[in-house]
Design a protein around this motif. Structure first.
Motif, PDB file in Angstrom:
ATOM      1  N   VAL A 185       0.854  -0.882   0.047  1.00  0.00           N
ATOM      2  CA  VAL A 185       0.059  -0.121   0.090  1.00  0.00           C
ATOM      3  C   VAL A 185       0.968   1.279  -0.059  1.00  0.00           C
ATOM      4  CG1 VAL A 185      -1.885   1.106   1.183  1.00  0.00           C
ATOM      5  CG2 VAL A 185      -1.613  -1.296   1.361  1.00  0.00           C
ATOM      6  N   LEU A 186       0.797   2.115  -1.059  1.00  0.00           N
ATOM      7  CA  LEU A 186       1.448   3.363  -0.912  1.00  0.00           C
ATOM      8  C   LEU A 186       0.682   4.490  -0.808  1.00  0.00           C
ATOM      9  CD1 LEU A 186       3.112   2.338  -4.444  1.00  0.00           C
ATOM     10  CD2 LEU A 186       3.887   1.819  -2.237  1.00  0.00           C
ATOM     11  N   GLY A 187       1.513   5.350   0.292  1.00  0.00           N
ATOM     12  CA  GLY A 187       0.794   6.726   0.277  1.00  0.00           C
ATOM     13  C   GLY A 187      -0.005   6.845   1.736  1.00  0.00           C
ATOM     14  N   LEU A 188      -0.213   5.954   2.502  1.00  0.00           N
ATOM     15  CA  LEU A 188      -0.899   5.712   3.666  1.00  0.00           C
ATOM     16  C   LEU A 188       0.168   5.849   4.758  1.00  0.00           C
ATOM     17  CD1 LEU A 188      -4.296   3.832   3.144  1.00  0.00           C
ATOM     18  CD2 LEU A 188      -3.900   6.339   3.309  1.00  0.00           C
ATOM     19  N   ASP A 189      -0.535   6.466   6.049  1.00  0.00           N
ATOM     20  CA  ASP A 189       0.519   6.032   7.057  1.00  0.00           C
ATOM     21  C   ASP A 189       0.139   4.874   7.893  1.00  0.00           C
ATOM     22  OD1 ASP A 189      -1.472   6.910   9.655  1.00  0.00           O
ATOM     23  OD2 ASP A 189      -1.963   8.116   7.898  1.00  0.00           O
ATOM     24  N   ILE A 241      -7.629   0.444   9.238  1.00  0.00           N
ATOM     25  CA  ILE A 241      -8.350  -0.336   8.007  1.00  0.00           C
ATOM     26  C   ILE A 241      -8.190  -1.737   8.237  1.00  0.00           C
ATOM     27  CG2 ILE A 241      -7.973  -0.863   5.611  1.00  0.00           C
ATOM     28  CD1 ILE A 241      -7.314   2.388   5.220  1.00  0.00           C
ATOM     29  N   CYS A 242      -7.113  -2.316   8.616  1.00  0.00           N
ATOM     30  CA  CYS A 242      -7.113  -3.793   8.945  1.00  0.00           C
ATOM     31  C   CYS A 242      -8.060  -4.404   9.952  1.00  0.00           C
ATOM     32  CB  CYS A 242      -5.367  -4.126   9.155  1.00  0.00           C
ATOM     33  SG  CYS A 242      -4.428  -3.801   7.501  1.00  0.00           S
ATOM     34  N   LYS A 274     -10.136  -6.887   0.579  1.00  0.00           N
ATOM     35  CA  LYS A 274     -11.165  -5.880   1.214  1.00  0.00           C
ATOM     36  C   LYS A 274     -10.333  -4.787   1.977  1.00  0.00           C
ATOM     37  CE  LYS A 274     -14.664  -9.039   2.440  1.00  0.00           C
ATOM     38  NZ  LYS A 274     -15.998  -8.355   2.378  1.00  0.00           N
ATOM     39  N   ALA A 275      -9.179  -5.161   2.562  1.00  0.00           N
ATOM     40  CA  ALA A 275      -8.311  -3.923   3.254  1.00  0.00           C
ATOM     41  C   ALA A 275      -7.816  -2.992   2.002  1.00  0.00           C
ATOM     42  CB  ALA A 275      -7.166  -4.474   4.043  1.00  0.00           C
ATOM     43  N   SER A 276      -7.391  -3.685   0.913  1.00  0.00           N
ATOM     44  CA  SER A 276      -6.956  -3.056  -0.344  1.00  0.00           C
ATOM     45  C   SER A 276      -7.819  -2.004  -0.906  1.00  0.00           C
ATOM     46  CB  SER A 276      -6.443  -3.882  -1.403  1.00  0.00           C
ATOM     47  OG  SER A 276      -5.423  -4.617  -1.029  1.00  0.00           O
ATOM     48  N   GLU A 277      -8.913  -2.487  -1.050  1.00  0.00           N
ATOM     49  CA  GLU A 277     -10.214  -1.485  -1.652  1.00  0.00           C
ATOM     50  C   GLU A 277     -10.228  -0.274  -0.587  1.00  0.00           C
ATOM     51  OE1 GLU A 277     -11.934  -1.517  -4.474  1.00  0.00           O
ATOM     52  OE2 GLU A 277     -10.509  -3.171  -4.902  1.00  0.00           O
ATOM     53  N   LEU A 278     -10.415  -0.730   0.670  1.00  0.00           N
ATOM     54  CA  LEU A 278     -10.855   0.383   1.620  1.00  0.00           C
ATOM     55  C   LEU A 278      -9.410   1.447   1.543  1.00  0.00           C
ATOM     56  CD1 LEU A 278     -12.791   1.074   3.397  1.00  0.00           C
ATOM     57  CD2 LEU A 278     -11.977  -0.305   5.305  1.00  0.00           C
ATOM     58  N   ALA A 279      -8.404   1.062   1.689  1.00  0.00           N
ATOM     59  CA  ALA A 279      -7.339   1.700   1.564  1.00  0.00           C
ATOM     60  C   ALA A 279      -7.288   2.752   0.367  1.00  0.00           C
ATOM     61  CB  ALA A 279      -5.795   0.981   1.452  1.00  0.00           C
ATOM     62  N   LYS A 280      -7.776   2.280  -0.862  1.00  0.00           N
ATOM     63  CA  LYS A 280      -7.866   2.991  -1.949  1.00  0.00           C
ATOM     64  C   LYS A 280      -8.900   4.348  -1.768  1.00  0.00           C
ATOM     65  CE  LYS A 280      -6.832  -0.395  -5.477  1.00  0.00           C
ATOM     66  NZ  LYS A 280      -7.566  -1.456  -6.199  1.00  0.00           N
ATOM     67  N   LYS A 334      -9.655   5.409   1.415  1.00  0.00           N
ATOM     68  CA  LYS A 334      -9.028   6.460   2.328  1.00  0.00           C
ATOM     69  C   LYS A 334      -7.827   7.246   1.620  1.00  0.00           C
ATOM     70  CE  LYS A 334     -11.599   4.999   5.926  1.00  0.00           C
ATOM     71  NZ  LYS A 334     -12.118   5.991   6.976  1.00  0.00           N
ATOM     72  N   GLY A 335      -7.541   7.094   0.234  1.00  0.00           N
ATOM     73  CA  GLY A 335      -6.663   8.056  -0.234  1.00  0.00           C
ATOM     74  C   GLY A 335      -5.216   7.321  -0.547  1.00  0.00           C
ATOM     75  N   ALA A 336      -4.929   5.902  -0.435  1.00  0.00           N
ATOM     76  CA  ALA A 336      -3.713   5.446  -0.825  1.00  0.00           C
ATOM     77  C   ALA A 336      -3.846   5.766  -2.324  1.00  0.00           C
ATOM     78  CB  ALA A 336      -3.700   3.828  -0.769  1.00  0.00           C
ATOM     79  N   LYS A 337      -2.320   6.056  -2.691  1.00  0.00           N
ATOM     80  CA  LYS A 337      -2.133   6.524  -3.982  1.00  0.00           C
ATOM     81  C   LYS A 337      -2.108   5.157  -5.215  1.00  0.00           C
ATOM     82  CE  LYS A 337       1.156  10.181  -2.828  1.00  0.00           C
ATOM     83  NZ  LYS A 337       2.670  10.247  -2.548  1.00  0.00           N
ATOM     84  N   LYS A 338      -1.554   4.122  -4.488  1.00  0.00           N
ATOM     85  CA  LYS A 338      -1.787   2.843  -5.273  1.00  0.00           C
ATOM     86  C   LYS A 338      -1.591   1.783  -4.440  1.00  0.00           C
ATOM     87  CE  LYS A 338       1.069   1.324  -9.315  1.00  0.00           C
ATOM     88  NZ  LYS A 338       2.336   1.222  -9.872  1.00  0.00           N
ATOM     89  N   VAL A 339      -2.364   0.275  -4.457  1.00  0.00           N
ATOM     90  CA  VAL A 339      -2.119  -0.743  -4.121  1.00  0.00           C
ATOM     91  C   VAL A 339      -1.641  -1.663  -4.822  1.00  0.00           C
ATOM     92  CG1 VAL A 339      -3.288  -2.387  -2.747  1.00  0.00           C
ATOM     93  CG2 VAL A 339      -3.938  -0.052  -2.530  1.00  0.00           C
ATOM     94  N   VAL A 340      -0.512  -2.288  -4.624  1.00  0.00           N
ATOM     95  CA  VAL A 340      -0.069  -3.380  -5.536  1.00  0.00           C
ATOM     96  C   VAL A 340      -0.062  -4.733  -4.896  1.00  0.00           C
ATOM     97  CG1 VAL A 340       1.872  -3.979  -7.014  1.00  0.00           C
ATOM     98  CG2 VAL A 340       1.720  -1.583  -6.464  1.00  0.00           C
ATOM     99  N   PRO A 341      -0.900  -5.766  -5.385  1.00  0.00           N
ATOM    100  CA  PRO A 341      -0.952  -7.051  -5.060  1.00  0.00           C
ATOM    101  C   PRO A 341       0.305  -7.843  -5.287  1.00  0.00           C
ATOM    102  CG  PRO A 341      -2.767  -6.471  -6.377  1.00  0.00           C
ATOM    103  CD  PRO A 341      -1.927  -5.568  -6.552  1.00  0.00           C
ATOM    104  N   LEU A 342       0.961  -8.365  -4.310  1.00  0.00           N
ATOM    105  CA  LEU A 342       2.311  -9.152  -4.319  1.00  0.00           C
ATOM    106  C   LEU A 342       2.341 -10.492  -5.095  1.00  0.00           C
ATOM    107  CD1 LEU A 342       4.264  -7.816  -1.099  1.00  0.00           C
ATOM    108  CD2 LEU A 342       3.824  -6.694  -3.506  1.00  0.00           C
TER     109      LEU A 342
END
Length: 305
Positions: A129-133, A140-141, A171-177, A179-187
């Motif tokens: 998750v990029l861009g969240l503290d 979120i988790c 679900k957490a990835s969707e919520l992170a987006k 909440k303002g995450a710049k990007k979420v990259v599944p590994l």
């Protein structure tokens, strides 16, 4: 003041350490004998799919990193601290002479096998998750119901990896987006590392580790789990066990070393992942990377000069 840092899983690539084939022949032969296959051939020629299998990746990266470390050590440049990202912590322990190289191969092979077997294929997942503290992502988790997900790698400002059950991570990835995450990259991994889904195999791993002789480290190792230095054998062993199901606090590890006076980091091993992370944590420090003999000779000149 210098620190040596060692990369973890994900840094592997076919062709890594090919120019070390002569000077590290003994290490590859020792590792191959223990593993039961030609490790040099796998590292130099692949295939990538075999190299990417966790039980192969871990001893492969350890061997390449240690081969580079051994060659570099001849220069007489020594670290005040060592640290590694997840698997890299085992190369750090080798640097501190905590155990022998052959024991390190046996340990990392078993670690990979246990991690691979911890969850059925497809049940676990990880995402960057990029861009969240940290605090926002932790909340979120915790808000995801019925599926487990948690923080796994606190890599650098704005880059945190989450891990857990596949649906929880989704679900957490969707919520992170939202909440303002710049990007979420599944590994591209099937193993939910550094979370409580590894707790059960961590206990088995701890019993396995106790069959080896651990020495106190000759150099302080900054542990992933607590981001403080450890030297005593028992503390190192315990940190290895906890590391399987605890987040990797890489950002805090780097900050700790800087707070102790480290101003130069030398990443030893395949890839440049840690160099990039350290640069984002503190751009004022000097960072060098050694992943082949050319790098090794250049860094010797730079640091010695």
């Amino acid at each position: 003041m210098i620190a040596f840092v060692f990369p973890g899983q994900g840094s592997q690539y076919v062709g890594m350490a090919k120019d070390l084939s002569v000077c590290a022949k003994d290490l590859f032969e020792t590792a191959s004998e223990i593993l039961g296959f030609d490790l040099a051939k796998l590292c130099f020629e692949g295939p990538q799919t075999e190299l990417n299998k966790t039980e192969n990746t871990q001893p492969a990266i350890l061997t390449v990193s240690y081969a580079l470390l051994r060659e570099f050590s001849v220069s007489g440049i020594s670290p005040a601290y060592v640290a590694g990202h997840s698997l890299g912590e085992y190369t750090a322990a080798l640097c501190g002479e905590v155990f022998s190289f052959s024991d390190a191969i046996r340990i990392t092979r078993k670690r990979g096998q246990l991690m691979q077997s911890a969850q059925p294929e497809g049940k676990g997942a990880m995402a960057a998750v990029l861009g969240l503290d940290e605090e926002t992502l932790k909340q979120i988790c915790e808000s995801i119901k019925n599926f487990y997900v948690d923080l796994a790698n606190l890599n650098c400002p704005g880059q945190i990896v989450i891990s857990g059950e596949a649906e929880g991570v989704r679900k957490a990835s969707e919520l992170a987006k939202q909440k303002g995450a710049k990007k979420v990259v599944p590994l591209q991994v099937s193993i939910p590392s550094h979370c409580m889904l590894m707790k059960e195999v961590a206990q088995e791993f701890g019993q396995f580790l106790r069959s080896f002789n651990f020495n106190d480290s000759k150099i302080p190792i900054v542990s992933n789990v607590d981001a403080v230095e450890v030297k005593e054998a028992e503390a190192i062993l315990n940190a290895f066990v906890r590391q399987l199901y605890s987040p990797v606090r890489w950002q805090d590890c780097v900050k700790y070393m800087i707070s102790k006076g480290v101003n130069t980091f030398i990443e030893i091993g395949p890839g440049k992942v840690l160099s990039g992370l350290i640069r984002r944590i503190d751009s004022s420090v000097k960072i060098y990377n050694i992943e082949n003999l050319e790098d090794l000779n250049n860094v010797k000149k730079e640091v010695s000069g």
